[in-house]
Scaffold this active site. Structure first.
Site, PDB file in Angstrom:
ATOM      1  N   ASN A   1      -4.017  10.184  10.116  1.00  0.00           N
ATOM      2  CA  ASN A   1      -5.247   9.398  10.313  1.00  0.00           C
ATOM      3  C   ASN A   1      -6.502  10.244  10.082  1.00  0.00           C
ATOM      4  OD1 ASN A   1      -3.002   7.959  11.733  1.00  0.00           O
ATOM      5  ND2 ASN A   1      -4.644   6.468  12.002  1.00  0.00           N
TER       6      ASN A   1
ATOM      7  N   TYR B   1       0.842  -1.211   0.000  1.00  0.00           N
ATOM      8  CA  TYR B   1       0.000   0.000   0.000  1.00  0.00           C
ATOM      9  C   TYR B   1       0.875   1.258   0.000  1.00  0.00           C
ATOM     10  CZ  TYR B   1      -2.831   3.801   1.788  1.00  0.00           C
ATOM     11  OH  TYR B   1      -3.419   5.030   1.966  1.00  0.00           O
TER      12      TYR B   1
ATOM     13  N   PHE C   1      -4.790  -3.162  19.876  1.00  0.00           N
ATOM     14  CA  PHE C   1      -3.671  -3.907  19.293  1.00  0.00           C
ATOM     15  C   PHE C   1      -2.352  -3.542  20.006  1.00  0.00           C
ATOM     16  CE2 PHE C   1      -6.146  -3.886  15.033  1.00  0.00           C
ATOM     17  CZ  PHE C   1      -6.877  -4.993  15.421  1.00  0.00           C
TER      18      PHE C   1
HETATM   19  N1  UDP Z   1      -6.180  -0.135  16.363  1.00  0.00           N
HETATM   20  C1  UDP Z   1      -6.576  -0.940  17.438  1.00  0.00           C
HETATM   21  N2  UDP Z   1      -7.685  -1.735  17.278  1.00  0.00           N
HETATM   22  C2  UDP Z   1      -8.409  -1.770  16.114  1.00  0.00           C
HETATM   23  C3  UDP Z   1      -7.993  -0.946  15.026  1.00  0.00           C
HETATM   24  C4  UDP Z   1      -6.876  -0.140  15.186  1.00  0.00           C
HETATM   25  O1  UDP Z   1      -5.963  -0.928  18.495  1.00  0.00           O
HETATM   26  O2  UDP Z   1      -9.379  -2.548  16.032  1.00  0.00           O
HETATM   27  C5  UDP Z   1      -4.997   0.735  16.521  1.00  0.00           C
HETATM   28  C6  UDP Z   1      -3.894   0.471  15.508  1.00  0.00           C
HETATM   29  O3  UDP Z   1      -3.000  -0.497  15.998  1.00  0.00           O
HETATM   30  C7  UDP Z   1      -3.247   1.850  15.380  1.00  0.00           C
HETATM   31  C8  UDP Z   1      -4.397   2.826  15.640  1.00  0.00           C
HETATM   32  O4  UDP Z   1      -5.415   2.049  16.286  1.00  0.00           O
HETATM   33  O5  UDP Z   1      -2.298   2.052  16.387  1.00  0.00           O
HETATM   34  C9  UDP Z   1      -4.970   3.422  14.368  1.00  0.00           C
HETATM   35  O6  UDP Z   1      -5.236   2.365  13.458  1.00  0.00           O
HETATM   36  P1  UDP Z   1      -6.064   2.588  12.126  1.00  0.00           P
HETATM   37  O7  UDP Z   1      -6.202   1.247  11.463  1.00  0.00           O
HETATM   38  O8  UDP Z   1      -7.308   3.348  12.410  1.00  0.00           O
HETATM   39  O9  UDP Z   1      -5.153   3.551  11.248  1.00  0.00           O
HETATM   40  P2  UDP Z   1      -3.608   3.421  10.789  1.00  0.00           P
HETATM   41  O10 UDP Z   1      -2.804   4.134  11.844  1.00  0.00           O
HETATM   42  O11 UDP Z   1      -3.272   1.982  10.652  1.00  0.00           O
HETATM   43  O12 UDP Z   1      -3.612   4.173   9.497  1.00  0.00           O
END
Ligand code: UDP
Length: 324
Positions: A169, A140, A207
């Site tokens: 974000n 990506y 996560f």
């Molecule tokens: N995250 C989480 N649980 C979820 C989805 C995301 O803890 O179900 C965390 C993820 O590890 C990151 C943050 O939230 O640290 C933002 O994730 P997202 O996928 O929204 O955006 P990214 O930063 O990957 O573009």
């Protein structure tokens, strides 16, 4: 101006169409509706079509004569891009080349490209400015960086000027409540927590709580969708005034942890949220925060909704509308 918005039926694109119309631009939306929603396009001309279809592209340019193009149509899921790199490179790279070819053919030379913080990979330092090295960690991020590089070459060779906007974000929703995030499947943190609060989802999984951050959860820079779109509007003006091709990091400049976002949703919604502690998601850096000084000084961009609770409140309002 007459602006072609590719991917205008999606989350960011639909807010952009609304803002362009409010600023009295003429808008042509081109979207294949693979993930967007026709009812999210609130005005202007709508064409259902695909960037892989060069006849369709030629017809759009011939008929509507856009003067500038904004390109929001891409696949955005990091994990999926690792499993299916072919469709990411085809959609995000090859299809974008088709679009650029049509622009060249019809002598349209202003392009605003949706790029991403994923072009940086694991940061050497935060906040991340435009001079930070590019080391994307997945297809990506690489697909987006490739187009940034193509654009630099197209400017030199063909005089096609572009602005690449690296989103951190994207979050929140239209303050009027007409538009919001409707991804299927949803993978983004804020809508997932909101769904857990509204009862559309049973719980939210965090996560990882063992990162090197104040509360152990990952820190991200959430930027309100309206502020993201106002940066595109500023970029359009910049290019129209003869501005040179450039790239800008777009964020609030302030990081919030996953736990802080959960707490904000609990406060705004007044709901209890079932939180499960999961393991780390592969490829997640501990902190991603933008240094947006260049966008502020060069594009005269001024974000309005830098407060996490405003972002969450608008998104919560939208989530409640999805229930009715
Ligand atoms: N995250 C989480 N649980 C979820 C989805 C995301 O803890 O179900 C965390 C993820 O590890 C990151 C943050 O939230 O640290 C933002 O994730 P997202 O996928 O929204 O955006 P990214 O930063 O990957 O573009």
């Amino acid at each position: 101006m007459r602006v072609l918005v590719v991917g205008g039926a999606g989350y960011i694109g639909s807010h952009m169409v609304k803002m362009l119309l409010a600023a009295e631009h003429e808008v042509i939306t081109l979207d294949n509706l693979s993930s967007g929603h026709r009812d999210a396009v609130l005005g202007g001309v709508f064409v259902e079509g695909d960037l892989a279809d060069s006849d369709c592209l030629n017809d759009v340019f011939k008929q509507y004569k856009p003067e500038a193009v904004m390109h929001f149509a891409s696949f955005i899921q990091v994990g999926e891009s690792v499993r299916k790199p072919d469709i990411y490179y085809r959609n995000n790279v090859t299809n974008t080349l088709n679009l650029l070819d049509a622009m060249r053919q019809f002598e349209v030379n202003k392009f605003i490209f949706s790029s991403t913080a994923a072009v940086f990979g694991e940061p050497d330092y935060v906040p991340i400015d435009e001079e930070h090295p590019n080391r994307p960690l997945n297809p990506y991020g690489r697909s987006k960086l490739m187009i940034e590089q193509v654009l630099a070459d197209y400017d030199k060779a063909f005089g096609l000027r572009s602005v690449c906007l690296r989103y951190f974000n994207a979050a929140g929703a239209d303050p009027d409540g007409q538009l919001g995030e409707r991804h299927e499947p949803e993978t983004h943190l804020i809508p997932l927590i909101l769904q857990a609060a509204s009862g559309r989802r049973e719980n939210i999984q965090v996560f990882g709580r063992d990162y090197d951050t104040p509360d152990g959860t990952c820190v991200r820079d959430y930027i309100h969708i309206v502020d993201l779109c106002s940066a595109h509007l500023a970029a359009l003006e910049y290019l129209n005034n003869g501005g040179a091709s450039d790239r800008f990091n777009l964020g609030n400049g302030e990081g919030f942890s996953v736990q802080e976002v959960i707490t904000a949703v609990q406060k705004i919604s007044g709901k209890a949220i079932d939180v499960i502690n999961g393991s780390r998601r592969e490829g997640d850096p501990a902190r991603l925060v933008a240094d947006s000084t260049r966008a502020r000084s060069t594009l005269m961009w001024q974000p309005k909704f830098t407060d996490l609770e405003a972002i969450v409140a608008h998104a919560w309002h939208w989530e409640l509308k999805q229930l009715s």
